[in-house]
Design a protein around this motif. Structure first.
Motif, PDB file in Angstrom:
ATOM      1  N   UNK A 161       0.863  -1.178   0.000  1.00 51.50           N
ATOM      2  CA  UNK A 161       0.000   0.000   0.000  1.00 51.50           C
ATOM      3  C   UNK A 161       0.900   1.229   0.000  1.00 51.50           C
ATOM      4  N   UNK A 162       0.687   2.136  -0.955  1.00 53.26           N
ATOM      5  CA  UNK A 162       1.509   3.345  -1.036  1.00 53.26           C
ATOM      6  C   UNK A 162       0.632   4.557  -1.319  1.00 53.26           C
ATOM      7  N   UNK A 163       1.115   5.700  -0.877  1.00 54.89           N
ATOM      8  CA  UNK A 163       0.449   6.984  -1.146  1.00 54.89           C
ATOM      9  C   UNK A 163      -1.026   6.968  -0.757  1.00 54.89           C
ATOM     10  N   UNK A 164      -1.325   6.370   0.391  1.00 51.19           N
ATOM     11  CA  UNK A 164      -2.720   6.213   0.823  1.00 51.19           C
ATOM     12  C   UNK A 164      -2.902   6.672   2.261  1.00 51.19           C
ATOM     13  N   UNK A 165      -4.155   6.981   2.603  1.00 48.85           N
ATOM     14  CA  UNK A 165      -4.547   7.175   3.992  1.00 48.85           C
ATOM     15  C   UNK A 165      -5.128   5.851   4.473  1.00 48.85           C
ATOM     16  N   UNK A 166      -4.505   5.266   5.493  1.00 49.64           N
ATOM     17  CA  UNK A 166      -4.823   3.899   5.911  1.00 49.64           C
ATOM     18  C   UNK A 166      -5.420   3.907   7.315  1.00 49.64           C
ATOM     19  N   UNK A 167      -6.582   3.291   7.477  1.00 50.56           N
ATOM     20  CA  UNK A 167      -7.175   3.095   8.797  1.00 50.56           C
ATOM     21  C   UNK A 167      -6.790   1.714   9.316  1.00 50.56           C
ATOM     22  N   UNK A 168      -6.205   1.670  10.517  1.00 58.59           N
ATOM     23  CA  UNK A 168      -5.961   0.409  11.222  1.00 58.59           C
ATOM     24  C   UNK A 168      -6.851   0.395  12.457  1.00 58.59           C
ATOM     25  N   UNK A 169      -7.816  -0.519  12.491  1.00 58.16           N
ATOM     26  CA  UNK A 169      -8.757  -0.568  13.614  1.00 58.16           C
ATOM     27  C   UNK A 169      -9.002  -2.020  14.006  1.00 58.16           C
ATOM     28  N   UNK A 170      -8.768  -2.339  15.279  1.00 61.21           N
ATOM     29  CA  UNK A 170      -8.954  -3.712  15.764  1.00 61.21           C
ATOM     30  C   UNK A 170      -8.903  -3.729  17.279  1.00 61.21           C
ATOM     31  N   UNK A 171      -9.336  -4.821  17.865  1.00 57.02           N
ATOM     32  CA  UNK A 171      -9.179  -5.004  19.303  1.00 57.02           C
ATOM     33  C   UNK A 171      -7.703  -5.149  19.637  1.00 57.02           C
ATOM     34  N   UNK A 172      -7.345  -4.778  20.844  1.00 52.75           N
ATOM     35  CA  UNK A 172      -5.941  -4.741  21.242  1.00 52.75           C
ATOM     36  C   UNK A 172      -5.249  -6.090  21.044  1.00 52.75           C
ATOM     37  N   UNK A 173      -5.943  -7.173  21.297  1.00 58.35           N
ATOM     38  CA  UNK A 173      -5.350  -8.500  21.200  1.00 58.35           C
ATOM     39  C   UNK A 173      -4.930  -8.897  19.796  1.00 58.35           C
ATOM     40  N   UNK A 174      -5.353  -8.143  18.793  1.00 65.30           N
ATOM     41  CA  UNK A 174      -4.969  -8.455  17.419  1.00 65.30           C
ATOM     42  C   UNK A 174      -3.547  -7.982  17.088  1.00 65.30           C
ATOM     43  N   UNK A 175      -2.945  -7.189  17.961  1.00 66.05           N
ATOM     44  CA  UNK A 175      -1.564  -6.716  17.781  1.00 66.05           C
ATOM     45  C   UNK A 175      -1.379  -6.012  16.437  1.00 66.05           C
ATOM     46  N   UNK A 176      -2.290  -5.109  16.122  1.00 75.45           N
ATOM     47  CA  UNK A 176      -2.237  -4.410  14.833  1.00 75.45           C
ATOM     48  C   UNK A 176      -1.035  -3.480  14.696  1.00 75.45           C
ATOM     49  N   UNK A 177      -0.365  -3.175  15.798  1.00 79.12           N
ATOM     50  CA  UNK A 177       0.812  -2.315  15.692  1.00 79.12           C
ATOM     51  C   UNK A 177       1.891  -2.959  14.811  1.00 79.12           C
ATOM     52  N   UNK A 178       1.867  -4.294  14.707  1.00 77.15           N
ATOM     53  CA  UNK A 178       2.879  -4.981  13.887  1.00 77.15           C
ATOM     54  C   UNK A 178       2.666  -4.721  12.396  1.00 77.15           C
ATOM     55  N   UNK A 179       1.486  -4.270  12.012  1.00 78.70           N
ATOM     56  CA  UNK A 179       1.237  -3.968  10.601  1.00 78.70           C
ATOM     57  C   UNK A 179       1.967  -2.702  10.154  1.00 78.70           C
ATOM     58  N   UNK A 180       2.361  -1.873  11.118  1.00 82.60           N
ATOM     59  CA  UNK A 180       3.069  -0.644  10.759  1.00 82.60           C
ATOM     60  C   UNK A 180       4.361  -0.965  10.002  1.00 82.60           C
ATOM     61  N   UNK A 181       4.920  -2.137  10.251  1.00 82.86           N
ATOM     62  CA  UNK A 181       6.171  -2.524   9.592  1.00 82.86           C
ATOM     63  C   UNK A 181       6.019  -2.627   8.074  1.00 82.86           C
ATOM     64  N   UNK A 182       4.808  -2.900   7.595  1.00 87.48           N
ATOM     65  CA  UNK A 182       4.603  -3.118   6.159  1.00 87.48           C
ATOM     66  C   UNK A 182       3.800  -1.989   5.521  1.00 87.48           C
ATOM     67  N   UNK A 183       3.615  -0.898   6.247  1.00 88.69           N
ATOM     68  CA  UNK A 183       2.882   0.251   5.715  1.00 88.69           C
ATOM     69  C   UNK A 183       3.771   1.490   5.595  1.00 88.69           C
TER      70      UNK A 183
END
Length: 433
Positions: free
Chosen positions: A411-433
Motif C-alpha cells: 500500500x503506497x500513497x494512501x490514507x490507511x485506517x488500522x482498527x482492531x481489538x488490542x489482542x490483534x496486535x495491529x501495531x505490527x502492521x506498521x512494519x509493512x505500511x
C-alpha cells in the motif's frame, strides 16, 4: 487496624505502591493478588526496596511491626481510597462510556489545567484497582480531579461511584461492547447509567451530549435537575460543528447565547472526537475557564497510546486506532473515513473481541459497512472476520497472513485506517505500511 489508623500511616507516607519493581520510598505497599500472582510473597522485597509498611492478608508473611495484617488487601485498598476521597473537598468529575473515555478525560485535563491544579486518571487505570490507586495519588494541593471509570459487568460503575463520589459526571456514549458481560445493549445502558443514578441521588451535575438519543433517554428516566448540554443542535448550551477533517479536525463552537464562533485546529483525527472536544469545552466553560484558554488547551492536546493517532510512514498516512475496538467504535472509525479528505483510502479491520453470541452477526454487519465506503482496498483480519471470507474484500485469518499479503501487494500513497481489538496486535502492521 482500622481504616482511620491505616489512613494515618498513609498521610505520613503520602503514597502507596503495588509493584515491587517500582517501589516509591516510604510508601505503603499493598500486596494484591491476581490469577497468576500473590504479592504477599513479595512483601519483604517491597520493604527492602524502600516501602515503609506492607499490607498483607496472609499471616505467614508477617515478620515484624512493619507488616499490616488485614482480611483482604484489595478491599482494604478500596476502603482507604474511599476514606481519602471524603477528605478531599474538591469537584470530582466521573467519566464513563463505551468509547472515548480516555480521550475525553485527557481533553478535560488539558482544558481544566489551564486554570486549576488538576489531577486526572493516568493511562487507563479505570477499574476496581486503578480507581482507588488514582484517588490515593491525589494530594490536598489538587483543586480538581477527573476520574475515568470502566466496566464490563453490571454494578461496577455503581461500586466505583461509591468510592469516587463524583460531584459531576459524563457518559461519552453507549454502544455494543463487552456484551459477554453486559448481556445486551440494554445491559450496557443500564450499567453505564449507574453514574446517572449516583448523580441523581447526590444532586450532582451532569454533562450531557444533548443530541445522543440514548443518553437523553437515560437522563430523562432519572429527571436529573442539574444538566449542562453540549452537541451540534442549537438547543444545547455548548453548540459545535466539525469544520474540516483532512485528516486532523478543525472544530468550531459557541455558547447558545453567543453569536461568536471559536475555531480550533486540533491535533486529533476521527470525526467522532468532535463530541469529545465539545464535552471538554462544556466542562471548562462551566467551571469558568476563559474561552481563549479552553481553545489553547484543546489545540495543544496531542493524542497518544494508539488512540486516533496520525502516523506518517515513508509510504502512507496511517490512522493508528488499534488500542481497542468494539462495534460502536469501529462504526465511528468507518464514518470518519467517509468524511476524511484523501485521494486514496485503505481500510484494515481486525477482529472485535468480547461480543459473545453476537460475534458472527456483528462482524458480518461491519463487513457490509466497510465495503460500502468503496475504499481502494478493504482488508479484514482475524478468525471472526475470516468466517465470512466468501464475501467481497480481502480476508486473512491471522496477522501474519495479512502482513505477508501487504508485502506482496504494498500500500503506497494512501490514507490507511488500522482498527482492531488490542489482542490483534495491529501495531505490527506498521512494519509493512
Amino acid at each position: 487496624m482500622t481504616t482511620e489508623q491505616l489512613y494515618q500511616r498513609y498521610t505520613e507516607s503520602g503514597t502507596v505502591s503495588t509493584d515491587t519493581r517500582n517501589i516509591i520510598p516510604n510508601s505503603i505497599f499493598f500486596a494484591l493478588k491476581g490469577e497468576r500472582f500473590n504479592a504477599n510473597e513479595f512483601a519483604a522485597q517491597a520493604l527492602e526496596s524502600g516501602a515503609k509498611w506492607a499490607v498483607v492478608d496472609e499471616v505467614k508473611y508477617v515478620a515484624d511491626e512493619r507488616y499490616v495484617l488485614v482480611e483482604d488487601v484489595l478491599t482494604t485498598l478500596q476502603e482507604l481510597a474511599r476514606h481519602h476521597r471524603r477528605q478531599l473537598h474538591i469537584p470530582v468529575i466521573g467519566i464513563t462510556g463505551t468509547n472515548g473515555k480516555t480521550t475525553t478525560k485527557e481533553l478535560l485535563y488539558a482544558v481544566l489545567s489551564q486554570r486549576f491544579k488538576t489531577y486526572a486518571t493516568k493511562g487507563n487505570l479505570n477499574n476496581h484497582i486503578g480507581v482507588p490507586l488514582t484517588l490515593l495519588s491525589i494530594d490536598h494541593s489538587i483543586e480538581m480531579a477527573v476520574i475515568e471509570m470502566g466496566a464490563n459487568h453490571q454494578q461496577e460503575i455503581a461500586f466505583l461511584c461509591g468510592i469516587t463520589a463524583p460531584t459531576h459526571g459524563l457518559i461519552t456514549n453507549v454502544g455494543k461492547a463487552h456484551l459477554e458481560g453486559f448481556g445486551s445493549f440494554e445491559g450496557v445502558k443500564k450499567a453505564k447509567g449507574e453514574l446517572y443514578d449516583f448523580l441523581k441521588m447526590h444532586d450532582g451535575v451532569l454533562f450531557l451530549q444533548g443530541d445522543n438519543a440514548y443518553l437523553r433517554e437515560m437522563e430523562m428516566q432519572r429527571a436529573i435537575s442539574k444538566v449542562v448540554r453540549y452537541g451540534f443542535s442549537s438547543t444545547n448550551d455548548i453548540v459545535g460543528q466539525l469544520k474540516y477533517a483532512n485528516p486532523l479536525l478543525s472544530v468550531s463552537w459557541k455558547t447558545r447565547e453567543s453569536t461568536t464562533d471559536h475555531l480550533i485546529q486540533t491535533q486529533l483525527t476521527g470525526s467522532y472526537n468532535t463530541e469529545n472536544i465539545l464535552a471538554a469545552i462544556a466542562v471548562g466553560h462551566f467551571f469558568g475557564v476563559d474561552d481563549t484558554r479552553i481553545n489553547q488547551g484543546i489545540a495543544d492536546y496531542t493524542p497518544a497510546n494508539n488512540r486516533s493517532q496520525i502516523t506518517k510512514t515513508v509510504h502512507n498516512t496511517v490512522i493508528a486506532d488499534y488500542y481497542n475496538a468494539n462495534v460502536s467504535s469501529m462504526e465511528a472509525a468507518l464514518a470518519n473515513m467517509k468524511v476524511i479528505d484523501a485521494d486514496r483510502k485503505v481500510i484494515v479491520l481486525g477482529d472485535m473481541f468480547e461480543l459473545g453470541e453476537d460475534t458472527w452477526k456483528e462482524h458480518r454487519c461491519m463487513i457490509d459497512r466497510a465495503l460500502a465506503l468503496g475504499a481502494e482496498r478493504t482488508i479484514f483480519v482475524g478468525e471472526a472476520f475470516y468466517a465470512h471470507q466468501h464475501v467481497n474484500g480481502e480476508f486473512y485469518e491471522s496477522i501474519e497472513k495479512a502482513k505477508e499479503a501487504l508485502r506482496e501487494q504494498p500500500v503506497v500513497n494512501s490514507t490507511v485506517l488500522l482498527k482492531a481489538s488490542r489482542g490483534m496486535a495491529f501495531e505490527t502492521l506498521m512494519d509493512v505500511l
